[in-house]
Design an enzyme around this catalytic site. Sequence first.
Site: not given
Length: 390
Positions: A65, A130, A160
Amino acid sequence: MPIYLFIVMALSGIRVIELAGLAPVPFCGMILSDFGAKVIRIDRTNTVSSVDVQGRGKLSAALNLKKPEGVAVLKNLCLRSDVLIEPFRKGVMEKLGLGPLELLNENPRLIYARLTGFGQSGSYAKAAGHDINYIAMSGLLSMLGRAHENPYAPLNLLADFAGGGLICTMGIIMALLERTKSGKGQVVDTSMVEGAAYVGSFIWKSQNLGLWNNLRGENLLDSGAPFYETYKTSDGKYLAVGAIEPQFYEELIKGLGLDSTQLPLQMSNSDWPQLKKIFADVIASKTQEEWCKIFDGKDACVTPVLSLDEAASHPHNKERGSFIVDSQGGISPRPAPLLSRTPANPSLNSDPLIGEHTVSILSEFGYSQEDIENLMLSGVIASNKTKSNL
Ligand SMILES: CCCCCCCCCCCC[C@H](C)C(=O)SCCNC(=O)CCNC(=O)[C@H](O)C(C)(C)COP(=O)(O)OP(=O)(O)OC[C@H]1O[C@@H](n2cnc3c(N)ncnc32)[C@H](O)[C@@H]1OP(=O)(O)O
């Protein structure tokens, strides 16, 4: 004549482009794939092996990309797809010229799903983080942990997966449903902070019930109460006890061989440490299996704490087929929930190698053999045929 079975699943016919990321987006893509969507994971060209352990049923195309031709290929894929899921820091897609303005302008039916820690706005939007950071920011981490210990993150499950991958999937499904009426796509902005907080709505909305009046680890559901706790058995295994209601609590006391008239009252908060010690001493006197024999079939809300392997082979879970075994012998949970007419039919094949399907996907999207070779030569795409050659 061969018989071809085409299993119709809830998401059959939906095409998803998933940009490869860490844990949450792969989970979202795997759920969509389990329930029948065709999920094309876009991997980087310069990576050899994938860290996506949730690649079940997906195809992989490796695309660079950083090259304008790579961006053009992705735009082309998005033109004929229903959903795009992107896992990057805010602004990365816009910098590549792949922001929602561009892609929705070209395909107004596209569901453009963004899954980040802090969402697309606010002063933390561009910050790295995170799971542990997201649940910290959601308020929930402050509630988790035992008395007098630091807050404790329950693996990376809450942000998550529950607040991230699952909430994002829910947003995508809702947007797909709404599209059947409006004909229009939209942007799904999933913040794992907000998703985790939303999953924890009960905690906010139960503040006035008196459930959380004590310090962390000293309340009913946070390991404060003796009847909502884990206990070690004589063989070093554990029991989970969740006997909240009085009738279940009474069954627990009976099963433990205790006499409730000789014990402090169940809800006497100040006696909980003493009661816990009594339960712990009794439970430490028998093996897990012995306790299971006593409590199985009783409404005492007592269950063994099973390891992953034990969970898969427990008779109840086996009866329901709650776990599946893939072609490599790997055991994992069967997709949930069970739909009565169109259940998920997860792939049992091994996960895709990076770039394993680059060529077939580009052909399917109308690229000629020559186009594909040129893109390959200029490093815009990469292909990996190792598996098919094995
Ligand atoms: C020893 C290590 C072993 C590791 C084993 C791994 C085991 C798995 C462990 C899983 C742990 C899971 C943990 C607990 C989690 O919480 S995962 C959740 C993490 N957070 C998020 O996903 C929230 C949203 N994402 C983010 O905030 C950020 O992506 C991040 C996670 C902080 C990582 O930041 P960073 O590495 O700087 O990446 P980003 O800013 O997103 O930019 C990505 C760059 O990559 C590029 N890129 C992407 N795809 C391609 C492609 N196909 N081809 C070429 N380039 C590509 C993008 O253009 C972007 O480039 P640039 O803008 O930086 O120049």
